[in-house]
Design a protein around this motif. Structure first.
Motif, PDB file in Angstrom:
ATOM      1  N   ALA A  29      19.479  35.967  64.437  1.00 27.00           N
ATOM      2  CA  ALA A  29      18.300  36.645  63.882  1.00 27.00           C
ATOM      3  C   ALA A  29      17.197  35.632  63.597  1.00 27.00           C
ATOM      4  O   ALA A  29      16.017  35.883  63.874  1.00 27.00           O
ATOM      5  CB  ALA A  29      18.672  37.405  62.619  1.00 27.00           C
ATOM      6  N   PHE A  30      17.575  34.473  63.063  1.00 31.38           N
ATOM      7  CA  PHE A  30      16.604  33.422  62.777  1.00 31.38           C
ATOM      8  C   PHE A  30      15.961  32.926  64.069  1.00 31.38           C
ATOM      9  O   PHE A  30      14.735  32.785  64.149  1.00 31.38           O
ATOM     10  CB  PHE A  30      17.269  32.259  62.032  1.00 31.38           C
ATOM     11  N   MET A  31      16.768  32.670  65.087  1.00 34.89           N
ATOM     12  CA  MET A  31      16.240  32.179  66.354  1.00 34.89           C
ATOM     13  C   MET A  31      15.326  33.218  67.012  1.00 34.89           C
ATOM     14  O   MET A  31      14.306  32.859  67.600  1.00 34.89           O
ATOM     15  CB  MET A  31      17.379  31.793  67.307  1.00 34.89           C
ATOM     16  N   ALA A  32      15.665  34.486  66.875  1.00 31.70           N
ATOM     17  CA  ALA A  32      14.808  35.547  67.415  1.00 31.70           C
ATOM     18  C   ALA A  32      13.473  35.572  66.686  1.00 31.70           C
ATOM     19  O   ALA A  32      12.415  35.724  67.300  1.00 31.70           O
ATOM     20  CB  ALA A  32      15.505  36.899  67.321  1.00 31.70           C
ATOM     21  N   ALA A  33      13.513  35.406  65.365  1.00 27.26           N
ATOM     22  CA  ALA A  33      12.279  35.385  64.568  1.00 27.26           C
ATOM     23  C   ALA A  33      11.428  34.171  64.924  1.00 27.26           C
ATOM     24  O   ALA A  33      10.195  34.275  65.020  1.00 27.26           O
ATOM     25  CB  ALA A  33      12.616  35.387  63.081  1.00 27.26           C
ATOM     26  N   VAL A  34      12.064  33.034  65.149  1.00 22.45           N
ATOM     27  CA  VAL A  34      11.336  31.829  65.548  1.00 22.45           C
ATOM     28  C   VAL A  34      10.665  32.043  66.899  1.00 22.45           C
ATOM     29  O   VAL A  34       9.500  31.665  67.099  1.00 22.45           O
ATOM     30  CB  VAL A  34      12.282  30.595  65.591  1.00 22.45           C
ATOM     31  N   GLU A  35      11.360  32.679  67.823  1.00 16.64           N
ATOM     32  CA  GLU A  35      10.799  32.939  69.144  1.00 16.64           C
ATOM     33  C   GLU A  35       9.581  33.870  69.059  1.00 16.64           C
ATOM     34  O   GLU A  35       8.558  33.632  69.694  1.00 16.64           O
ATOM     35  CB  GLU A  35      11.858  33.551  70.059  1.00 16.64           C
ATOM     36  N   VAL A  36       9.685  34.891  68.240  1.00 16.61           N
ATOM     37  CA  VAL A  36       8.562  35.825  68.062  1.00 16.61           C
ATOM     38  C   VAL A  36       7.365  35.094  67.451  1.00 16.61           C
ATOM     39  O   VAL A  36       6.227  35.245  67.905  1.00 16.61           O
ATOM     40  CB  VAL A  36       8.982  37.032  67.183  1.00 16.61           C
ATOM     41  N   ASN A  77      27.386  34.213  59.704  1.00 19.97           N
ATOM     42  CA  ASN A  77      26.471  33.097  59.964  1.00 19.97           C
ATOM     43  C   ASN A  77      25.900  33.139  61.373  1.00 19.97           C
ATOM     44  O   ASN A  77      24.731  32.839  61.582  1.00 19.97           O
ATOM     45  CB  ASN A  77      27.174  31.764  59.731  1.00 19.97           C
ATOM     46  N   LYS A  78      26.753  33.500  62.345  1.00 16.86           N
ATOM     47  CA  LYS A  78      26.282  33.562  63.726  1.00 16.86           C
ATOM     48  C   LYS A  78      25.188  34.617  63.886  1.00 16.86           C
ATOM     49  O   LYS A  78      24.187  34.398  64.564  1.00 16.86           O
ATOM     50  CB  LYS A  78      27.447  33.847  64.669  1.00 16.86           C
ATOM     51  N   GLU A  79      25.361  35.755  63.244  1.00 19.33           N
ATOM     52  CA  GLU A  79      24.348  36.812  63.308  1.00 19.33           C
ATOM     53  C   GLU A  79      23.053  36.365  62.637  1.00 19.33           C
ATOM     54  O   GLU A  79      21.962  36.659  63.121  1.00 19.33           O
ATOM     55  CB  GLU A  79      24.873  38.090  62.662  1.00 19.33           C
TER      56      GLU A  79
END
Length: 120
Positions: free
Chosen positions: A9-16, A3-5
């Motif tokens: 990954a979700f937060m990185a995609a949101v930032e992009v 879940n942490k990964e």
């Protein structure tokens, strides 16, 4: 994946995605824009910019003051409202002033902007 990964990954995609749309108003509107449409199912439709709306957006972004002679049903009011919303999201403290001839028209602009914000 744990879940942490997935969260990372979700937060990185949101930032992009945030960087992409905050750098490109046209992409922001085409991706996230909706308009009220009483003729469609559910009363809303995606706001997909027409070529002339894209051109108008470029002019609005390029020039601080614009005078537009327009007819009804061209989507320019929605375009300006979505541009204003993009500017407010992008720039902390950005101020938008909407003027209309009648009080009811001004209230309609505020209502449309509230609708647009809810769609996000």
């Amino acid at each position: 994946m744990a879940n942490k990964e997935l969260d990372l990954a979700f937060m990185a995609a949101v930032e992009v995605e945030t960087k992409r749309i905050m750098g490109d108003c046209e992409a922001f509107i085409d991706t996230y824009g909706y308009v009220q449409d009483p003729d469609s199912e559910g009363g809303i439709s995606p706001f997909k910019l027409w070529p002339e709306q894209k051109r108008a957006l470029k002019e609005i972004q390029a020039h601080r003051l614009n005078i537009v002679l327009k007819a009804r049903q061209l989507g320019l009011t929605w375009l300006c409202l979505w541009y204003a919303l993009w500017c407010m999201l992008k720039n902390s403290g950005f101020v938008v002033v909407a003027l209309s001839r009648r009080d009811e028209d001004s209230k309609e602009l505020v209502s449309r902007l509230a609708f647009s914000l809810k769609q996000l």
